[in-house]
Design a protein around this motif. Structure first.
Motif, PDB file in Angstrom:
ATOM      1  N   THR A 102      -1.655   2.963   0.270  1.00 51.10           N
ATOM      2  CA  THR A 102      -0.699   3.805  -0.436  1.00 51.10           C
ATOM      3  C   THR A 102       0.636   3.733   0.287  1.00 51.10           C
ATOM      4  N   TYR A 103       1.673   3.398  -0.458  1.00 55.22           N
ATOM      5  CA  TYR A 103       3.012   3.282   0.118  1.00 55.22           C
ATOM      6  C   TYR A 103       3.862   4.480  -0.300  1.00 55.22           C
ATOM      7  N   PRO A 104       4.707   4.968   0.598  1.00 52.61           N
ATOM      8  CA  PRO A 104       5.616   6.063   0.234  1.00 52.61           C
ATOM      9  C   PRO A 104       6.527   5.645  -0.919  1.00 52.61           C
ATOM     10  N   GLN A 105       7.016   6.626  -1.615  1.00 54.96           N
ATOM     11  CA  GLN A 105       7.890   6.360  -2.751  1.00 54.96           C
ATOM     12  C   GLN A 105       9.100   5.536  -2.317  1.00 54.96           C
ATOM     13  N   GLY A 106       9.390   4.497  -3.082  1.00 52.93           N
ATOM     14  CA  GLY A 106      10.530   3.643  -2.782  1.00 52.93           C
ATOM     15  C   GLY A 106      10.211   2.494  -1.849  1.00 52.93           C
ATOM     16  N   CYS A 107       8.975   2.436  -1.333  1.00 49.06           N
ATOM     17  CA  CYS A 107       8.574   1.372  -0.407  1.00 49.06           C
ATOM     18  C   CYS A 107       7.742   0.326  -1.140  1.00 49.06           C
ATOM     19  N   LYS A 108       7.949  -0.920  -0.778  1.00 50.48           N
ATOM     20  CA  LYS A 108       7.235  -2.019  -1.407  1.00 50.48           C
ATOM     21  C   LYS A 108       6.133  -2.538  -0.494  1.00 50.48           C
ATOM     22  N   GLU A 109       5.219  -3.268  -1.083  1.00 52.55           N
ATOM     23  CA  GLU A 109       4.080  -3.820  -0.355  1.00 52.55           C
ATOM     24  C   GLU A 109       4.534  -4.763   0.754  1.00 52.55           C
ATOM     25  N   ILE A 110       3.819  -4.739   1.878  1.00 50.60           N
ATOM     26  CA  ILE A 110       4.051  -5.677   2.970  1.00 50.60           C
ATOM     27  C   ILE A 110       2.782  -6.487   3.188  1.00 50.60           C
ATOM     28  N   ASN A 111       2.952  -7.777   3.469  1.00 47.74           N
ATOM     29  CA  ASN A 111       1.814  -8.654   3.717  1.00 47.74           C
ATOM     30  C   ASN A 111       2.269  -9.875   4.494  1.00 47.74           C
ATOM     31  N   GLU A 112       1.318 -10.707   4.883  1.00 53.22           N
ATOM     32  CA  GLU A 112       1.602 -11.867   5.723  1.00 53.22           C
ATOM     33  C   GLU A 112       2.395 -12.942   4.997  1.00 53.22           C
ATOM     34  N   GLU A 113       2.341 -12.938   3.686  1.00 47.29           N
ATOM     35  CA  GLU A 113       2.973 -14.011   2.925  1.00 47.29           C
ATOM     36  C   GLU A 113       4.476 -13.815   2.746  1.00 47.29           C
ATOM     37  N   LEU A 114       4.971 -12.637   3.037  1.00 51.19           N
ATOM     38  CA  LEU A 114       6.393 -12.354   2.822  1.00 51.19           C
ATOM     39  C   LEU A 114       7.272 -13.142   3.790  1.00 51.19           C
ATOM     40  N   PRO A 115       8.406 -13.667   3.317  1.00 56.56           N
ATOM     41  CA  PRO A 115       9.389 -14.240   4.240  1.00 56.56           C
ATOM     42  C   PRO A 115       9.859 -13.154   5.209  1.00 56.56           C
ATOM     43  N   THR A 116      10.242 -13.549   6.405  1.00 54.69           N
ATOM     44  CA  THR A 116      10.589 -12.577   7.440  1.00 54.69           C
ATOM     45  C   THR A 116      11.707 -11.641   7.005  1.00 54.69           C
ATOM     46  N   ASP A 117      12.729 -12.163   6.344  1.00 58.73           N
ATOM     47  CA  ASP A 117      13.847 -11.318   5.915  1.00 58.73           C
ATOM     48  C   ASP A 117      13.386 -10.243   4.935  1.00 58.73           C
ATOM     49  N   ASP A 118      12.509 -10.617   4.011  1.00 58.49           N
ATOM     50  CA  ASP A 118      11.985  -9.640   3.053  1.00 58.49           C
ATOM     51  C   ASP A 118      11.101  -8.618   3.763  1.00 58.49           C
ATOM     52  N   LEU A 119      10.316  -9.096   4.719  1.00 59.90           N
ATOM     53  CA  LEU A 119       9.441  -8.195   5.468  1.00 59.90           C
ATOM     54  C   LEU A 119      10.266  -7.168   6.234  1.00 59.90           C
ATOM     55  N   ILE A 120      11.356  -7.607   6.842  1.00 56.32           N
ATOM     56  CA  ILE A 120      12.221  -6.694   7.592  1.00 56.32           C
ATOM     57  C   ILE A 120      12.806  -5.629   6.672  1.00 56.32           C
ATOM     58  N   ARG A 121      13.279  -6.050   5.502  1.00 54.39           N
ATOM     59  CA  ARG A 121      13.853  -5.081   4.562  1.00 54.39           C
ATOM     60  C   ARG A 121      12.821  -4.041   4.136  1.00 54.39           C
ATOM     61  N   ARG A 122      11.610  -4.476   3.884  1.00 55.51           N
ATOM     62  CA  ARG A 122      10.572  -3.544   3.443  1.00 55.51           C
ATOM     63  C   ARG A 122      10.116  -2.641   4.588  1.00 55.51           C
ATOM     64  N   LEU A 123      10.074  -3.197   5.797  1.00 51.24           N
ATOM     65  CA  LEU A 123       9.695  -2.381   6.950  1.00 51.24           C
ATOM     66  C   LEU A 123      10.751  -1.322   7.256  1.00 51.24           C
ATOM     67  N   LYS A 124      12.010  -1.627   7.002  1.00 60.88           N
ATOM     68  CA  LYS A 124      13.063  -0.624   7.188  1.00 60.88           C
ATOM     69  C   LYS A 124      12.806   0.584   6.295  1.00 60.88           C
ATOM     70  N   ASP A 125      12.415   0.321   5.055  1.00 65.83           N
ATOM     71  CA  ASP A 125      12.122   1.419   4.124  1.00 65.83           C
ATOM     72  C   ASP A 125      10.900   2.208   4.576  1.00 65.83           C
ATOM     73  N   ILE A 126       9.878   1.499   5.054  1.00 63.90           N
ATOM     74  CA  ILE A 126       8.656   2.173   5.502  1.00 63.90           C
ATOM     75  C   ILE A 126       8.923   2.993   6.760  1.00 63.90           C
ATOM     76  N   ALA A 127       9.683   2.418   7.697  1.00 69.19           N
ATOM     77  CA  ALA A 127      10.019   3.147   8.922  1.00 69.19           C
ATOM     78  C   ALA A 127      10.818   4.403   8.596  1.00 69.19           C
ATOM     79  N   MET A 128      11.748   4.297   7.662  1.00 69.29           N
ATOM     80  CA  MET A 128      12.537   5.456   7.259  1.00 69.29           C
ATOM     81  C   MET A 128      11.658   6.504   6.577  1.00 69.29           C
TER      82      MET A 128
END
Length: 218
Positions: A25-51
């Motif tokens: 379950t992801y917080p509202q506004g956060c997208k899925e994270i997984n191993e297949e994501l390019p690093t730049d996309d992963l960083i953007r999504r992790l910023k949302d999750i960290a926030m």
């Protein structure tokens, strides 16, 4: 409403199983994270999750995010080649300890040890130079760990003194005149309870502390 996606959940030792999938379950506004994501996309999504974790309150029921918190503590994230990924994961996990205190979802001693050694590694990477562009986020990590007294969890571990020796050695090594009093105070706030609240203090840790007090030339 929280968003439910399918992702992989790590086991208690921090190793990620790619064969077993669990609903995350992801917080509202956060997208899925997984191993297949390019690093730049992963960083953007992790910023949302960290926030999202940063904005969570202890008064809320955040139990639905426990699988996500466990997923962040798997090999893929803790050993990621990107400094930014590791930093964002460290900040998110630090907030997990705050949000779920006093019952953090990380229960296995080996995983707890690994997470706190991971914290030490991140502080080593980015806390030394206040002029670095990413210092504010490393400072947030320090502030969070100090305010929540997260390292106190390690007091119950068999190898607590080994962890504390690494932490004290690191802080004594990196603290410098460029650090503000606020930064230094948070360093002290993080370290002091580990001496005061521990039942015993190893001779090695005492030696590390005394080395900073006593002039070795005397």
């Amino acid at each position: 409403m929280p968003k439910i996606l399918v992702g992989n959940q790590g086991n208690s030792g921090g190793n990620q199983s790619t064969s077993s999938a669990a609903k995350l379950t992801y917080p509202q506004g956060c997208k899925e994270i997984n191993e297949e994501l390019p690093t730049d996309d992963l960083i953007r999504r992790l910023k949302d999750i960290a926030m999202a974790f940063q904005q969570m309150s202890q008064e809320e029921d955040n139990s639905c995010y426990v699988p996500l918190a466990l997923f962040l503590a798997t090999d893929f994230f803790l050993e990621h080649h990107s400094r930014d990924v590791r930093l964002l994961v460290a900040c998110a996990i630090a907030d997990v300890f705050r949000v779920y205190a006093p019952n953090a979802p990380y229960q296995h001693p080996s995983l707890i040890k690994r997470i706190f050694l991971f914290f030490i590694q991140q502080l080593r990477v980015g806390l030394q130079d206040p002029k670095d562009a990413t210092f504010k986020r490393y400072f947030y990590l320090l502030e969070n760990l100090a305010w929540v007294k997260s390292f106190n969890i390690c007091i119950e571990l068999d190898d607590s003194q080994g962890i504390f020796c690494q932490l004290f050695s690191l802080i004594f090594k990196i603290v410098n005149e460029n650090h503000s009093e606020k930064v230094k105070n948070f360093m002290l706030d993080m370290l002091t309870p580990l001496i005061i609240e521990a039942d015993t203090v190893s001779s090695k840790l005492i030696e590390i502390i005394l080395w900073q007090i006593i002039d070795p030339k005397k």
